[in-house]
Structures are given as structure tokens and as C-alpha cells.
Design an enzyme around this catalytic site. Structure first.
Site, PDB file in Angstrom:
ATOM      1  N   ASP A 155      37.388  37.542 -18.594  1.00  0.00           N
ATOM      2  CA  ASP A 155      38.365  36.697 -18.840  1.00  0.00           C
ATOM      3  C   ASP A 155      39.689  36.846 -17.972  1.00  0.00           C
ATOM      4  O   ASP A 155      40.029  37.902 -17.631  1.00  0.00           O
ATOM      5  CB  ASP A 155      38.603  36.044 -20.136  1.00  0.00           C
ATOM      6  CG  ASP A 155      39.198  34.768 -20.289  1.00  0.00           C
ATOM      7  OD1 ASP A 155      39.217  33.988 -19.463  1.00  0.00           O
ATOM      8  OD2 ASP A 155      39.843  34.664 -21.576  1.00  0.00           O
ATOM      9  N   ARG A 161      43.172  28.867  -8.076  1.00  0.00           N
ATOM     10  CA  ARG A 161      42.169  29.656  -9.256  1.00  0.00           C
ATOM     11  C   ARG A 161      41.234  30.358  -8.757  1.00  0.00           C
ATOM     12  O   ARG A 161      40.676  31.472  -9.137  1.00  0.00           O
ATOM     13  CB  ARG A 161      41.721  28.387 -10.068  1.00  0.00           C
ATOM     14  CG  ARG A 161      42.824  28.050 -11.121  1.00  0.00           C
ATOM     15  CD  ARG A 161      42.184  27.018 -12.144  1.00  0.00           C
ATOM     16  NE  ARG A 161      41.070  27.721 -12.783  1.00  0.00           N
ATOM     17  CZ  ARG A 161      41.238  28.351 -13.847  1.00  0.00           C
ATOM     18  NH1 ARG A 161      42.485  28.580 -14.387  1.00  0.00           N
ATOM     19  NH2 ARG A 161      40.187  28.785 -14.703  1.00  0.00           N
ATOM     20  N   HIS A 202      38.910  34.183  -8.955  1.00  0.00           N
ATOM     21  CA  HIS A 202      37.366  34.413  -9.015  1.00  0.00           C
ATOM     22  C   HIS A 202      36.914  35.296  -7.960  1.00  0.00           C
ATOM     23  O   HIS A 202      36.182  36.118  -8.369  1.00  0.00           O
ATOM     24  CB  HIS A 202      36.731  32.974  -9.208  1.00  0.00           C
ATOM     25  CG  HIS A 202      36.902  32.169 -10.190  1.00  0.00           C
ATOM     26  ND1 HIS A 202      37.178  32.483 -11.427  1.00  0.00           N
ATOM     27  CD2 HIS A 202      37.242  30.827 -10.267  1.00  0.00           C
ATOM     28  CE1 HIS A 202      37.433  31.442 -12.349  1.00  0.00           C
ATOM     29  NE2 HIS A 202      37.476  30.455 -11.405  1.00  0.00           N
ATOM     30  N   LEU A 235      20.136  50.903 -14.164  1.00  0.00           N
ATOM     31  CA  LEU A 235      20.901  50.039 -14.814  1.00  0.00           C
ATOM     32  C   LEU A 235      20.364  48.361 -14.737  1.00  0.00           C
ATOM     33  O   LEU A 235      20.038  48.070 -13.751  1.00  0.00           O
ATOM     34  CB  LEU A 235      22.354  50.063 -14.515  1.00  0.00           C
ATOM     35  CG  LEU A 235      23.331  49.186 -15.091  1.00  0.00           C
ATOM     36  CD1 LEU A 235      23.776  49.153 -16.573  1.00  0.00           C
ATOM     37  CD2 LEU A 235      24.725  48.963 -14.373  1.00  0.00           C
ATOM     38  N   ARG A 238      36.084  42.446 -23.869  1.00  0.00           N
ATOM     39  CA  ARG A 238      36.590  41.077 -23.485  1.00  0.00           C
ATOM     40  C   ARG A 238      38.089  41.478 -22.898  1.00  0.00           C
ATOM     41  O   ARG A 238      38.936  42.154 -23.461  1.00  0.00           O
ATOM     42  CB  ARG A 238      36.945  40.403 -24.713  1.00  0.00           C
ATOM     43  CG  ARG A 238      37.537  38.793 -23.938  1.00  0.00           C
ATOM     44  CD  ARG A 238      37.442  37.650 -25.090  1.00  0.00           C
ATOM     45  NE  ARG A 238      37.907  36.568 -24.142  1.00  0.00           N
ATOM     46  CZ  ARG A 238      37.705  35.261 -24.291  1.00  0.00           C
ATOM     47  NH1 ARG A 238      36.650  34.947 -25.358  1.00  0.00           N
ATOM     48  NH2 ARG A 238      37.911  34.369 -23.850  1.00  0.00           N
TER      49      ARG A 238
HETATM   50  C1  FPP Z   1      36.905  33.529 -16.590  1.00  0.00           C
HETATM   51  O1  FPP Z   1      38.127  33.405 -16.157  1.00  0.00           O
HETATM   52  C2  FPP Z   1      36.060  33.536 -15.736  1.00  0.00           C
HETATM   53  C3  FPP Z   1      34.998  32.903 -15.124  1.00  0.00           C
HETATM   54  C4  FPP Z   1      34.849  31.531 -15.870  1.00  0.00           C
HETATM   55  C5  FPP Z   1      34.110  33.119 -14.172  1.00  0.00           C
HETATM   56  C6  FPP Z   1      33.776  34.201 -13.766  1.00  0.00           C
HETATM   57  C7  FPP Z   1      33.562  34.811 -12.604  1.00  0.00           C
HETATM   58  C8  FPP Z   1      33.706  35.866 -11.739  1.00  0.00           C
HETATM   59  C9  FPP Z   1      34.137  37.072 -12.238  1.00  0.00           C
HETATM   60  C10 FPP Z   1      33.180  36.014 -10.267  1.00  0.00           C
HETATM   61  C11 FPP Z   1      31.925  35.861  -9.644  1.00  0.00           C
HETATM   62  C12 FPP Z   1      31.162  36.603 -10.920  1.00  0.00           C
HETATM   63  C13 FPP Z   1      29.944  37.137 -10.488  1.00  0.00           C
HETATM   64  C14 FPP Z   1      29.075  37.617 -11.268  1.00  0.00           C
HETATM   65  C15 FPP Z   1      29.776  37.237  -8.703  1.00  0.00           C
HETATM   66  P1  FPP Z   1      39.041  32.058 -16.417  1.00  0.00           P
HETATM   67  O2  FPP Z   1      38.779  31.170 -15.038  1.00  0.00           O
HETATM   68  O3  FPP Z   1      38.726  31.284 -17.679  1.00  0.00           O
HETATM   69  O4  FPP Z   1      40.461  32.565 -16.565  1.00  0.00           O
HETATM   70  P2  FPP Z   1      41.769  31.842 -17.234  1.00  0.00           P
HETATM   71  O5  FPP Z   1      41.452  31.724 -18.788  1.00  0.00           O
HETATM   72  O6  FPP Z   1      42.773  32.760 -16.945  1.00  0.00           O
HETATM   73  O7  FPP Z   1      41.682  30.496 -16.609  1.00  0.00           O
END
Ligand code: FPP
Length: 262
Positions: A41, A54, A58, A152, A207
Site C-alpha cells: 500500500d 499515480r 505503481h 519460492l 502491510r
Molecule cells: C496500493 O497502493 C497498490 C495497488 C493497488 C497496486 C499494487 C501494484 C504494484 C505494487 C505494482 C505492480 C505489481 C506487480 C505485482 C507487478 P495505492 O495506489 O492504493 O496507494 P495509496 O493508498 O497511497 O493511494
């Protein structure tokens, strides 16, 4: 120790002597969590703080995924489950969802060689058939290629929701009941019909970004998981954070509702 006779200036260059490795060397390899699950997160906030879109968060999160996998693989962890896209994430703007899907395909394509080299097995959980077809195809190719690896297991939770998973398990139970007339319904029967069948329950749930929620992740399976929360935003998460989480896990006493004695 070999390093003791080297002049201090060389010490940090010796493999095993860096700050990360110092932490990892404190970990008891006999008491590792078998399964680590991570709620990744804070990508959006990471980007926002840098005045970036954003999706840049990611993308940076992808680097952290690499670090987390490497750290688990090096330690000898058996299962790592990453919450990458929830059933609720479809509510985000279409442009963000589209870019997340593209990033996922990019990740699988770029990392497949390395995953295979490390003998990592890729798996997925969630309502995978609702994902865009090209994403499904790339995932399937990676799953097939790594199927026989014995290291793994990295499981990506995609279009995943724990409540949806439990509903799906009960639908399966009802279907089997109708077909066979009788079925014993106990905890094992439910566990065996979850998407995670064959995967042990998580011992350690991490988390990032300081939120104190489970966010519909592995609700059934995490019943006895030790929860470790860090303020670090996911893109800043490194091997060191993972080692720290495992070290803290090893200091905890797991009692499973008992008294922890005898
Ligand atoms: C939460 O942060 C994250 C996600 C919804 C997406 C997770 C994706 C990745 C880590 C990148 C790609 C993953 C893989 C497995 C290749 P958020 O966007 O909710 O953050 P915020 O709460 O700060 O808005």
C-alpha cells in the site's frame, strides 16, 4: 571471521557485511515464517508527495516487488503472496486500471527469466477469468513456464477479494452437495475450496503505509497470522524492511488461542 582482518574501508564491500546482510544474518533460518503475505500500500501517496502521476508510484512499486521477492527467495521462504489488485480496485479511474494491467504484463515479461533462474514458481489467486485476456495469457505463460520450479512460490492476488473467495467456496460446496447428496462441512472443507488450496495459511502478514486494515485480504487464512505494519510506503520498501519484519516475527510468541506453555 574473514572480515575482521580487513581494513575497515573494505569491510562494507565484502558480501554479507552490508547493513541489510547484517540484519539477515540475525535471522534464525530454522524458524522462518513459511508463508509471508503482503498488502502493498502507498503507491499513490508516494507519487503524490513527488508531484508525479499515480502510475509513477505503481511503477516504483514494481521495484519494491522485485526486492521483496529477492529477499524471500534468498532467505528460503516457501510462499509469498502479494496483494496486487483487489476486486474493489476496478472502482479506480479507467486510465489507472488500464495502466496497472499494462504494468502487470510488463512485469511478467521483464521478470520471467529472473524468476525462473531463481527457481521461483508463479501462481495467481482471484477471479482471474475477469481480467483482460492479454493479461490472462501472459500470466498463464509465466505460470506454465515456472510450474515445476521448486523454490519460492510467488502468488499474485489479482481481482482478489476475501469475501468473494469465501462466497465462491460456498458456491462450490453447495454444487458438490447437490451432485453428491452429502458432504461434511468443516473448516478443512472450506479451506480446501478457497483459491489458496494447497498453500499454507500465512504466518506473517505485512502491510505498508501505516494503515491498520486487512482490506479484504486473506480474511479466512490470516486468522492466526502475525501482523506487521510499517509506515514505509510500498515503493520505498526494501529487502531490509522484509528482514526486519521476519526478525520481529521471530520475537513473537504464537499461542493460537492457547496459553503457550507445555
Ligand atoms: C496500493 O497502493 C497498490 C495497488 C493497488 C497496486 C499494487 C501494484 C504494484 C505494487 C505494482 C505492480 C505489481 C506487480 C505485482 C507487478 P495505492 O495506489 O492504493 O496507494 P495509496 O493508498 O497511497 O493511494
Amino acid at each position: 571471521m574473514q572480515t575482521a582482518i580487513l581494513p575497515p574501508v573494505f569491510r562494507s564491500k565484502v558480501i554479507g557485511a552490508g547493513p541489510e546482510n547484517d540484519l539477515s544474518s540475525q535471522i534464525d533460518r530454522e524458524r522462518l515464517p513459511r508463508h509471508i503475505a503482503i498488502i502493498m500500500d502507498g503507491n499513490g501517496r508516494w507519487a503524490q508527495r513527488r508531484k508525479l502521476p499515480r502510475i509513477a508510484g505503481h511503477r516504483a512499486g514494481m521495484r519494491a516487488v522485485r526486492q521483496g521477492i529477492e529477499a524471500c527467495s534468498t532467505l528460503g521462504i516457501s510462499f509469498l503472496t502479494l496483494y496486487a489488485f483487489s476486486v474493489e480496485n476496478w472502482k479506480r479511474p479507467h486510465s489507472e486500471v488500464k495502466l496497472l494491467m499494462a504494468l502487470l504484463r510488463e512485469y511478467v515479461k521483464k521478470e520471467l527469466e529472473e524468476l525462473d533462474r531463481r527457481k521461483i514458481r508463479l501462481a495467481v489467486i482471484g477471479r482471474i477469468r475477469e481480467l483482460p485476456l492479454p493479461v490472462q495469457r501472459d500470466l498463464q505463460a509465466a505460470i506454465d513456464r515456472t510450474r515445476h520450479n521448486k523454490g519460492l512460490q510467488v502468488t499474485l492476488a489479482l481481482n482478489y477479494g476475501a469475501r468473494t473467495e469465501i462466497v465462491d467456496a460456498f458456491r462450490e460446496i453447495i454444487k458438490e452437495l447437490k451432485e453428491n447428496g452429502a458432504l461434511e462441512v468443516d473448516e478443512r472443507a472450506v479451506s480446501r475450496r478457497l483459491y489458496t488450496q494447497g498453500i499454507p495459511d500465512p504466518d506473517l502478514l505485512i502491510r505498508t503505509s501505516g494503515e491498520m486494515r486487512l482490506s479484504n485480504f486473506l480474511l479466512w487464512q490470516a486468522a492466526y497470522a502475525e501482523i506487521w505494519i510499517t509506515d514505509t510506503l510500498w515503493p520505498d520498501f526494501t529487502r531490509r524492511d522484509l528482514f526486519q519484519a521476519v526478525l520481529d516475527f521471530q520475537k513473537r510468541e504464537r499461542r493460537y488461542g492457547g496459553l503457550g506453555i507445555g
